[in-house]
Design a protein around this motif. Structure first.
Motif, short mmCIF file in Angstrom:
data_model
loop_
_atom_site.label_atom_id
_atom_site.label_comp_id
_atom_site.label_asym_id
_atom_site.label_seq_id
_atom_site.Cartn_x
_atom_site.Cartn_y
_atom_site.Cartn_z
N ALA A 121 -7.67 11.31 -4.44
CA ALA A 121 -8.55 10.40 -5.52
C ALA A 121 -7.94 8.90 -5.53
CB ALA A 121 -8.25 10.98 -7.02
N THR A 122 -6.68 8.77 -5.48
CA THR A 122 -6.09 7.27 -5.16
C THR A 122 -6.82 6.82 -3.88
OG1 THR A 122 -4.00 7.84 -6.22
CG2 THR A 122 -4.09 6.02 -4.77
N LEU A 123 -6.83 7.26 -2.86
CA LEU A 123 -7.48 6.79 -1.60
C LEU A 123 -9.00 6.37 -2.03
CD1 LEU A 123 -7.06 8.30 2.06
CD2 LEU A 123 -9.23 7.74 1.04
N ALA A 124 -9.73 7.37 -2.51
CA ALA A 124 -10.95 7.25 -2.73
C ALA A 124 -11.34 5.89 -3.84
CB ALA A 124 -11.68 8.29 -3.35
N LEU A 125 -10.46 5.78 -4.91
CA LEU A 125 -10.55 4.85 -5.74
C LEU A 125 -10.41 3.44 -5.26
CD1 LEU A 125 -8.96 6.85 -8.65
CD2 LEU A 125 -11.30 5.91 -8.73
#
Length: 191
Positions: A121-125
């Motif tokens: 999720a951090t990567l995508a955000l």
């Protein structure tokens, strides 16, 4: 400000019942020294999420905006589904090296978070918002919101947490982000 608030909320909700939160409960029960555990979780999360956010930001330079938009939208929708699948702590995640409470927490938490839904999720955000520092600050705060009470209050909150409801809320947010990204909500960022 949106990047920070969305990152914080998504990760705080997604972390409830996650394997790293289960690891936080185990570490708290095993060591009974909350502050070195909290410090280890903080440093491990900062390192892990900074790496993920840097990777997410870098990946945006490799893809055309339209392709990136589709990849991000599908990633957020996949995260919605993944959030609804209960996590289990593997035996390997629970084995702790002998580097003191802080070191054991740092190492165990860092590796347990690799490939975890909050790291993805951090990567995508970071790719979505193009705000590495803000996203890392938000996702790290979200991890701390979910894990500090787990360390400090342990079993007293574990049995009272409506995990399915929290996961449904997190999945709804991921799904909303996916739909918004599909519909062009990231157009301001060139997505």
């Amino acid at each position: 400000m949106d990047a920070f608030l969305v990152s914080t909320a998504i990760v705080a909700l997604a972390e409830i019942g996650d394997k790293t939160q289960l690891l936080a409960f185990i570490l708290a029960a095993k060591f009974r020294r909350p502050w070195p555990i909290v410090a280890g979780i903080l440093i491990a999360t900062l390192l892990n999420h900074a790496f993920a956010a840097a990777l997410g930001t870098w990946l945006t330079s490799l893809m055309a905006p339209q392709t990136l938009r589709w990849v991000l939208a599908l990633s957020f929708i996949a995260m919605a589904v993944w959030t609804l699948i209960p996590d289990k702590l593997d035996e390997d995640d629970a084995k702790l090296p002998r580097f003191g409470v802080f070191g054991a927490t740092l190492i165990a938490f860092f590796f347990a978070e690799m490939g975890d839904k909050t790291q993805i999720a951090t990567l995508a955000l970071a790719a979505q918002y193009q705000a590495l520092v803000v996203v890392v600050a938000g996702t790290t705060l979200g991890m701390m919101i979910a894990n500090v009470p787990a360390v400090l209050l342990g079993d007293r909150i574990a049995t009272r947490m409506p995990v399915k409801l929290v996961h449904a809320i997190a999945a709804s947010i991921f799904l909303g982000l996916g739909i918004a990204t599909f519909s062009g909500a990231g157009a301001a960022f060139g997505l």
